[in-house]
Write a protein that holds these residues in place. Structure first.
Motif, short mmCIF file in Angstrom:
data_model
loop_
_atom_site.label_atom_id
_atom_site.label_comp_id
_atom_site.label_asym_id
_atom_site.label_seq_id
_atom_site.Cartn_x
_atom_site.Cartn_y
_atom_site.Cartn_z
N GLU B 154 0.80 -1.22 0.00
CA GLU B 154 0.00 0.00 0.00
C GLU B 154 0.84 1.27 0.00
OE1 GLU B 154 -2.76 -2.23 -0.67
OE2 GLU B 154 -3.27 -0.12 -0.50
N SER B 155 2.03 1.22 0.60
CA SER B 155 2.83 2.44 0.71
C SER B 155 3.28 2.97 -0.63
CB SER B 155 4.08 2.18 1.55
OG SER B 155 3.79 1.35 2.62
N ILE B 156 3.04 2.18 -1.67
CA ILE B 156 3.51 2.59 -2.99
C ILE B 156 2.89 3.91 -3.43
CG2 ILE B 156 1.85 1.51 -4.56
CD1 ILE B 156 5.59 1.01 -4.76
N HIS B 157 1.75 4.26 -2.84
CA HIS B 157 1.09 5.49 -3.26
C HIS B 157 1.46 6.69 -2.40
CE1 HIS B 157 -1.28 3.43 -6.20
NE2 HIS B 157 -1.61 2.53 -5.31
N LEU B 158 2.28 6.45 -1.37
CA LEU B 158 2.70 7.56 -0.52
C LEU B 158 3.95 8.20 -1.08
CD1 LEU B 158 2.26 5.81 2.94
CD2 LEU B 158 0.66 7.32 1.75
N PRO B 159 4.19 9.49 -0.77
CA PRO B 159 5.40 10.13 -1.29
C PRO B 159 6.65 9.48 -0.73
CG PRO B 159 4.24 11.60 0.20
CD PRO B 159 3.35 10.45 -0.02
N MET B 160 7.68 9.44 -1.55
CA MET B 160 8.90 8.75 -1.14
C MET B 160 9.58 9.39 0.06
SD MET B 160 11.06 6.98 -4.12
CE MET B 160 12.12 6.21 -2.93
N LYS B 161 9.35 10.66 0.27
CA LYS B 161 10.01 11.27 1.42
C LYS B 161 9.46 10.74 2.73
CE LYS B 161 7.24 15.41 0.83
NZ LYS B 161 7.31 16.78 0.34
N SER B 162 8.33 10.04 2.67
CA SER B 162 7.80 9.47 3.89
C SER B 162 8.28 8.03 4.10
CB SER B 162 6.27 9.50 3.86
OG SER B 162 5.81 8.62 2.85
N TYR B 163 9.09 7.53 3.18
CA TYR B 163 9.57 6.16 3.33
C TYR B 163 10.74 6.10 4.29
CZ TYR B 163 7.10 4.64 -0.94
OH TYR B 163 6.16 4.33 -1.88
N SER B 164 10.91 4.93 4.92
CA SER B 164 12.12 4.74 5.71
C SER B 164 13.26 4.47 4.72
CB SER B 164 11.94 3.53 6.63
OG SER B 164 11.89 2.35 5.85
N SER B 165 14.49 4.54 5.22
CA SER B 165 15.61 4.35 4.29
C SER B 165 15.60 2.94 3.72
CB SER B 165 16.94 4.63 4.99
OG SER B 165 17.08 3.79 6.10
N GLY B 166 15.16 1.98 4.52
CA GLY B 166 15.08 0.61 4.02
C GLY B 166 14.07 0.47 2.90
N MET B 167 12.91 1.08 3.08
CA MET B 167 11.87 1.02 2.04
C MET B 167 12.38 1.64 0.75
SD MET B 167 8.75 2.23 4.43
CE MET B 167 7.39 2.32 3.30
N ALA B 168 13.02 2.81 0.87
CA ALA B 168 13.53 3.51 -0.30
C ALA B 168 14.57 2.66 -1.02
CB ALA B 168 14.12 4.87 0.10
N SER B 169 15.48 2.06 -0.27
CA SER B 169 16.52 1.23 -0.90
C SER B 169 15.91 0.04 -1.61
CB SER B 169 17.49 0.70 0.15
OG SER B 169 17.98 1.74 0.91
N ARG B 170 14.91 -0.58 -0.99
CA ARG B 170 14.30 -1.76 -1.62
C ARG B 170 13.59 -1.36 -2.91
NH1 ARG B 170 12.53 -2.80 3.57
NH2 ARG B 170 10.31 -2.71 3.03
N LEU B 171 12.97 -0.19 -2.90
CA LEU B 171 12.28 0.25 -4.11
C LEU B 171 13.28 0.51 -5.22
CD1 LEU B 171 9.66 0.91 -5.47
CD2 LEU B 171 9.87 3.27 -4.67
#
Lengths: 295, 296
Positions: B154-171
């Motif tokens: 679901e987080s795919i629709h949230l802005p990337m600045k709200s991601y944790s560093s782990g989420m951003a790296s995985r994406l």
């Protein structure tokens, strides 16, 4: 930690290897100019998507959101009207000074925003440049496209103001000529943006000079005073006549305010500036292609 | 003085050719300027403190030929130039001297891919794929796989600045992994997820490696290197120490680091020196066609 020279023995031997490099190309090499333009065209989907996505997200932080796209130049226009129109009375002798001013301000803001955005586009996107392999001019084109998309509601608001505020200007078929005029303006902005983008990517300080240059340009474009003011100074008049922004504003004013066809000379000058700037900009930017993203 | 041996022809077309590539940085150093060399007095010195600029040799001149089907592991201590070499091969950096030639654009699978923080994950996937040269149709076909690989749901629709560093790296990894590159560069820092992500990413990497023409892998995990690579390069302080079969190179490197950690600097230096003395360095001769030599 200081770099100490380490002492390593020399290798046992040096093996010379002959390699057929016919099917190999240098990584990160700058393509030939025409190939570069073709690549740029291939990346059009990237450019469009980038422009659209950033415009939609741009004003999300503000309560009034996209309304600011229009409110901003309107407030600007109001300020200039009060200062130049009422206080300093530079609008003496100009029929429908408000309309005169509005056209000038809105068109200038379009160019100013596009040039500023284009100039910063490569420097601000250094991380994207370092991560992906694509023709960097795509960033400048994208920035200009973004500003054009933002400019459309601005222009519509401008025309609305002209129709609504007294003296209301009649809508004639000549209003359609705004489209080619703005198209030429877009091409001109792109050219200037490309030149500045390469300069700013190399020397970031130039970013601070751009607002001043834009200001001088604005004062030299007969936005809140009339061309007739300098009838007694032929040199200044000459500068005014060459100014592409002045020609653009003059063309649009002719169509919209005075219901007359603009002189072909204005079109010719604007087109020459636009195509010249685009050509110079593309070549200049392409030459520096390998240098962007280097820290 | 190393002798130049007789030229050897490489049949066919190699994947990657690294020709005398070196990387040198000039960076400011906060080390105090040596007193006495700075002749300005008092106020001037305070107003404009001079910063020393030092030259850092990240990588010394190095040449390699990598052919199709090779899987090259790059090992070495921190600061040995591994990441620099990878960035040079991928084109992210331009070398100070020499050049890197490749049969197609190398793709770096790492956590460096930059995306736009203001946009959502969804938009960044499309943007990132477009930036890599994919068309919208191709992206639509791969979109679900990318989302699944990243594990973001679901987080795919949230802005990337709200991601944790782990989420951003995985994406970022998921986006880069959606290409089918001929030349693949894998940076070790992919341990940015939980075990589930680790399994999925390993699976994807195996698929990519099977399809790729050649692969470069940087890792501190030596068992991975031994099991996955056909050839190993050992770098130390920007110099090429060894270019050999995985077992040999890893064994030498392990001996080297063990000596270092036990404080036996002399022994470590000897291991490194021995390896270096056995090295046969490569010198590239670029040709656009090769004459067939009569060889037995």
């Amino acid at each position: 930690m200081p770099q100490k020279k380490i002492h390593l023995p020399a290798p046992a031997a040096v093996q010379s290897v002959a390699v057929n490099t016919r099917k190999l190309s240098r990584v990160g090499a700058r393509p030939a100019f025409l190939d570069y333009l073709v690549r740029l065209w291939d990346f059009r989907e990237f450019i469009f998507y980038d422009a659209r996505a950033r415009v939609l997200n741009g004003t999300r932080r503000d309560r009034l959101g996209s309304l600011w796209l229009i409110l901003n130049p309107v407030l600007n226009g109001l300020t200039y009207y009060v200062i130049f129109g009422l206080l300093l009375n530079t609008g003496r002798g100009i029929p429908n000074f408000v309309g005169y001013l509005v056209v000038g301000i809105f068109l200038f803001q379009l160019s100013a925003a596009a040039v500023t955005s284009g100039a910063r586009s490569v420097h601000n996107n250094k991380s994207v440049v370092q991560a992906f392999n694509f023709p960097r001019a795509a960033l400048v084109v994208g920035a200009n496209l973004r500003e054009l998309l933002k400019g459309v509601p601005m222009l519509l608001a401008m025309l609305l103001i002209l129709v609504v505020l007294p003296p209301a200007e009649p809508i004639t078929w000549r209003w359609i000529l705004i489209v080619p005029a703005v198209a030429l303006q877009f091409i001109f902005n792109l050219g200037v943006g490309l030149v500045l983008a390469r300069i700013v990517a190399k020397v970031h300080d130039v970013t601070h000079l751009i607002p001043f240059a834009l200001r001088v340009w604005m004062y030299g474009s007969a936005i809140f005073y009339s061309y007739d003011r300098f009838v007694t100074h032929p040199e200044l008049l000459a500068w005014l006549k060459i100014n592409p922004l002045f020609n653009l504003i003059d063309i649009v004013r002719s169509c919209v305010l005075y219901a007359t066809l603009p002189a072909w000379q204005s079109w010719a000058l604007l087109a020459a500036w636009a195509l010249g700037a685009a050509a110079v900009g593309l070549v200049f930017f392409w030459k520096g292609e390998e240098s962007y993203g280097r820290s | 003085m190393a002798e130049v041996e007789e030229a050897v022809d490489i049949d066919g077309h190699p994947c990657v050719v690294v020709d005398q590539v070196s990387m040198r940085y000039r960076v400011p150093s906060s080390e105090d300027v040596v007193a006495g060399s700075d002749k300005r007095r008092g106020l001037m010195r305070r107003l404009s403190p001079r910063q020393a600029i030092v030259t850092v040799e990240a990588l010394n001149a190095l040449s390699l030929v990598v052919e199709r089907g090779e899987s090259v592991g790059i090992i070495g201590r921190n600061g040995s130039g591994k990441s620099t070499l990878m960035k040079l091969i991928s084109g992210q950096l331009q070398p100070s001297s020499g050049s890197v030639l490749a049969s197609s654009t190398p793709v770096m699978l790492g956590v460096n891919a930059a995306l736009v923080p203001d946009l959502s994950g969804h938009q960044n996937i499309i943007l990132g794929c477009l930036a890599m040269g994919l068309k919208r149709r191709e992206i639509a076909a791969r979109f679900d796989e990318i989302v699944e690989l990243s594990g973001l749901a679901e987080s795919i629709h949230l802005p990337m600045k709200s991601y944790s560093s782990g989420m951003a790296s995985r994406l970022r990894f998921a986006i880069a992994a959606s290409l089918d590159p001929e030349i693949l560069l894998v940076d070790e820092a992919l341990n940015t997820g939980d075990a589930e992500f680790g399994d999925r990413s390993k699976q994807r990497m195996d698929e990519l490696r099977a399809q790729a023409g050649c692969v470069f892998l940087v890792s501190h995990n030596l068992s991975t290197i031994k099991s996955l690579c056909t050839r190993v390069i050992w770098l130390d302080r920007g110099h090429l120490i060894m270019d050999a079969a995985p077992d040999q190179a890893v064994a030498a490197y392990v001996a080297f680091t063990r000596s270092l950690s036990q404080g036996r600097m002399g022994a470590a230096g000897r291991i490194r020196g021995d390896a270096r003395r056995k090295l046969v360095a490569t010198q590239i001769e670029q040709r656009t066609s090769l004459r067939r030599k009569g060889r037995d």
